[in-house]
Design a protein around this motif. Structure first.
Motif, PDB file in Angstrom:
ATOM      1  N   ALA A   8      -5.034   2.391  -8.602  1.00 37.43           N
ATOM      2  CA  ALA A   8      -3.923   3.254  -9.041  1.00 37.43           C
ATOM      3  C   ALA A   8      -2.873   3.379  -7.947  1.00 37.43           C
ATOM      4  CB  ALA A   8      -4.443   4.626  -9.435  1.00 37.43           C
ATOM      5  N   GLN A   9      -3.308   3.531  -6.694  1.00 40.49           N
ATOM      6  CA  GLN A   9      -2.360   3.626  -5.579  1.00 40.49           C
ATOM      7  C   GLN A   9      -1.600   2.315  -5.401  1.00 40.49           C
ATOM      8  OE1 GLN A   9      -5.350   4.896  -2.684  1.00 40.49           O
ATOM      9  NE2 GLN A   9      -4.068   6.672  -2.229  1.00 40.49           N
ATOM     10  N   ILE A  10      -2.311   1.191  -5.502  1.00 42.01           N
ATOM     11  CA  ILE A  10      -1.667  -0.118  -5.376  1.00 42.01           C
ATOM     12  C   ILE A  10      -0.609  -0.274  -6.457  1.00 42.01           C
ATOM     13  CG2 ILE A  10      -2.035  -2.609  -5.610  1.00 42.01           C
ATOM     14  CD1 ILE A  10      -4.776  -2.141  -4.224  1.00 42.01           C
ATOM     15  N   SER A  11      -0.946   0.083  -7.673  1.00 38.73           N
ATOM     16  CA  SER A  11      -0.006  -0.007  -8.785  1.00 38.73           C
ATOM     17  C   SER A  11       1.223   0.866  -8.535  1.00 38.73           C
ATOM     18  CB  SER A  11      -0.711   0.417 -10.076  1.00 38.73           C
ATOM     19  OG  SER A  11       0.179   0.388 -11.152  1.00 38.73           O
ATOM     20  N   GLU A  12       1.000   2.068  -8.028  1.00 39.81           N
ATOM     21  CA  GLU A  12       2.113   2.977  -7.757  1.00 39.81           C
ATOM     22  C   GLU A  12       3.001   2.438  -6.637  1.00 39.81           C
ATOM     23  OE1 GLU A  12       3.022   7.656  -6.683  1.00 39.81           O
ATOM     24  OE2 GLU A  12       0.949   7.018  -6.978  1.00 39.81           O
ATOM     25  N   ILE A  27       7.955   5.419   0.598  1.00 34.89           N
ATOM     26  CA  ILE A  27       6.632   4.899   0.231  1.00 34.89           C
ATOM     27  C   ILE A  27       5.653   5.154   1.377  1.00 34.89           C
ATOM     28  CG2 ILE A  27       5.292   2.855  -0.382  1.00 34.89           C
ATOM     29  CD1 ILE A  27       7.940   1.690  -1.562  1.00 34.89           C
ATOM     30  N   SER A  28       6.104   4.918   2.606  1.00 32.24           N
ATOM     31  CA  SER A  28       5.256   5.141   3.782  1.00 32.24           C
ATOM     32  C   SER A  28       4.847   6.599   3.903  1.00 32.24           C
ATOM     33  CB  SER A  28       5.989   4.708   5.055  1.00 32.24           C
ATOM     34  OG  SER A  28       6.212   3.324   5.047  1.00 32.24           O
ATOM     35  N   VAL A  33       1.447   3.792   4.413  1.00 28.87           N
ATOM     36  CA  VAL A  33       1.451   2.360   4.702  1.00 28.87           C
ATOM     37  C   VAL A  33       2.779   1.986   5.353  1.00 28.87           C
ATOM     38  CG1 VAL A  33      -0.163   1.701   2.869  1.00 28.87           C
ATOM     39  CG2 VAL A  33       2.259   1.840   2.359  1.00 28.87           C
ATOM     40  N   THR A  34       2.738   0.982   6.227  1.00 25.81           N
ATOM     41  CA  THR A  34       3.952   0.547   6.918  1.00 25.81           C
ATOM     42  C   THR A  34       4.743  -0.405   6.024  1.00 25.81           C
ATOM     43  OG1 THR A  34       2.921  -1.403   7.901  1.00 25.81           O
ATOM     44  CG2 THR A  34       2.735   0.683   9.139  1.00 25.81           C
ATOM     45  N   PRO A  35       6.020  -0.621   6.334  1.00 25.56           N
ATOM     46  CA  PRO A  35       6.798  -1.597   5.569  1.00 25.56           C
ATOM     47  C   PRO A  35       6.154  -2.994   5.572  1.00 25.56           C
ATOM     48  CG  PRO A  35       8.286  -0.213   6.790  1.00 25.56           C
ATOM     49  CD  PRO A  35       6.885   0.149   7.246  1.00 25.56           C
ATOM     50  N   ASP A  36       5.572  -3.403   6.694  1.00 28.06           N
ATOM     51  CA  ASP A  36       4.906  -4.710   6.745  1.00 28.06           C
ATOM     52  C   ASP A  36       3.695  -4.747   5.821  1.00 28.06           C
ATOM     53  OD1 ASP A  36       6.723  -5.798   8.516  1.00 28.06           O
ATOM     54  OD2 ASP A  36       5.543  -5.289  10.293  1.00 28.06           O
ATOM     55  N   GLU A  37       2.951  -3.649   5.756  1.00 26.68           N
ATOM     56  CA  GLU A  37       1.804  -3.578   4.844  1.00 26.68           C
ATOM     57  C   GLU A  37       2.257  -3.610   3.390  1.00 26.68           C
ATOM     58  OE1 GLU A  37      -1.466  -1.115   7.482  1.00 26.68           O
ATOM     59  OE2 GLU A  37       0.065   0.015   6.407  1.00 26.68           O
ATOM     60  N   ILE A  38       3.408  -2.996   3.109  1.00 25.05           N
ATOM     61  CA  ILE A  38       3.958  -3.023   1.752  1.00 25.05           C
ATOM     62  C   ILE A  38       4.297  -4.465   1.369  1.00 25.05           C
ATOM     63  CG2 ILE A  38       5.888  -2.305   0.279  1.00 25.05           C
ATOM     64  CD1 ILE A  38       5.985   0.286   2.043  1.00 25.05           C
ATOM     65  N   VAL A  40       2.962  -7.232   2.556  1.00 26.03           N
ATOM     66  CA  VAL A  40       1.709  -7.968   2.360  1.00 26.03           C
ATOM     67  C   VAL A  40       1.116  -7.627   0.995  1.00 26.03           C
ATOM     68  CG1 VAL A  40      -0.677  -8.192   3.167  1.00 26.03           C
ATOM     69  CG2 VAL A  40       1.190  -8.228   4.812  1.00 26.03           C
ATOM     70  N   LEU A  41       1.115  -6.357   0.665  1.00 26.84           N
ATOM     71  CA  LEU A  41       0.601  -5.921  -0.636  1.00 26.84           C
ATOM     72  C   LEU A  41       1.391  -6.557  -1.780  1.00 26.84           C
ATOM     73  CD1 LEU A  41      -1.354  -3.830  -2.069  1.00 26.84           C
ATOM     74  CD2 LEU A  41       0.652  -2.373  -2.187  1.00 26.84           C
ATOM     75  N   MET A  42       2.706  -6.559  -1.650  1.00 26.63           N
ATOM     76  CA  MET A  42       3.548  -7.148  -2.690  1.00 26.63           C
ATOM     77  C   MET A  42       3.276  -8.648  -2.817  1.00 26.63           C
ATOM     78  SD  MET A  42       5.231  -4.713  -4.077  1.00 26.63           S
ATOM     79  CE  MET A  42       6.702  -5.327  -4.877  1.00 26.63           C
ATOM     80  N   ARG A  43       3.057  -9.321  -1.692  1.00 30.32           N
ATOM     81  CA  ARG A  43       2.778 -10.757  -1.725  1.00 30.32           C
ATOM     82  C   ARG A  43       1.483 -11.040  -2.490  1.00 30.32           C
ATOM     83  NH1 ARG A  43       4.465 -15.155   1.504  1.00 30.32           N
ATOM     84  NH2 ARG A  43       5.427 -13.740   2.988  1.00 30.32           N
ATOM     85  N   THR A  44       0.490 -10.167  -2.324  1.00 36.70           N
ATOM     86  CA  THR A  44      -0.795 -10.389  -3.001  1.00 36.70           C
ATOM     87  C   THR A  44      -0.747  -9.975  -4.473  1.00 36.70           C
ATOM     88  OG1 THR A  44      -1.688  -8.225  -2.358  1.00 36.70           O
ATOM     89  CG2 THR A  44      -2.121 -10.075  -0.868  1.00 36.70           C
ATOM     90  N   GLN A  45       0.129  -9.037  -4.818  1.00 30.44           N
ATOM     91  CA  GLN A  45       0.150  -8.507  -6.185  1.00 30.44           C
ATOM     92  C   GLN A  45       1.121  -9.235  -7.120  1.00 30.44           C
ATOM     93  OE1 GLN A  45      -1.992  -6.027  -7.336  1.00 30.44           O
ATOM     94  NE2 GLN A  45      -2.907  -6.452  -5.351  1.00 30.44           N
ATOM     95  N   LEU A  46       2.162  -9.838  -6.549  1.00 28.81           N
ATOM     96  CA  LEU A  46       3.167 -10.501  -7.378  1.00 28.81           C
ATOM     97  C   LEU A  46       2.951 -12.011  -7.389  1.00 28.81           C
ATOM     98  CD1 LEU A  46       6.436  -8.690  -6.202  1.00 28.81           C
ATOM     99  CD2 LEU A  46       5.035  -8.161  -8.190  1.00 28.81           C
TER     100      LEU A  46
END
Length: 69
Positions: A8-12, A27-28, A33-38, A40-46
């Protein structure tokens, strides 16, 4: 990622990051989460093409506005 996020957090976070009205700082502050972590998360989710389009949009808006993401 330094902390484990629920689906749910990842989706948000993804939804917030895709919005042109929410900054990385917001968002942080909300999710710790840091901008760099965001990114990385976006790269894995999109999908790869969607990620590239999102990064280009963020970069282009950032070049045009002093305070974007």
């Amino acid at each position: 990622m330094t902390k484990t996020l629920s689906p749910a957090q990842i989706s948000e976070i993804v939804e917030m990051a895709l919005s042109d009205h929410i900054s990385f700082a917001q968002i942080s502050a909300q999710h710790g989460v840091t901008p760099d972590e965001i990114k990385v998360l976006m790269r894995t989710q999109l999908k790869p093409g969607s990620y590239r389009a999102w990064r280009k949009r963020v970069r282009d808006f950032g070049d045009r506005r002093a305070h974007y993401k």
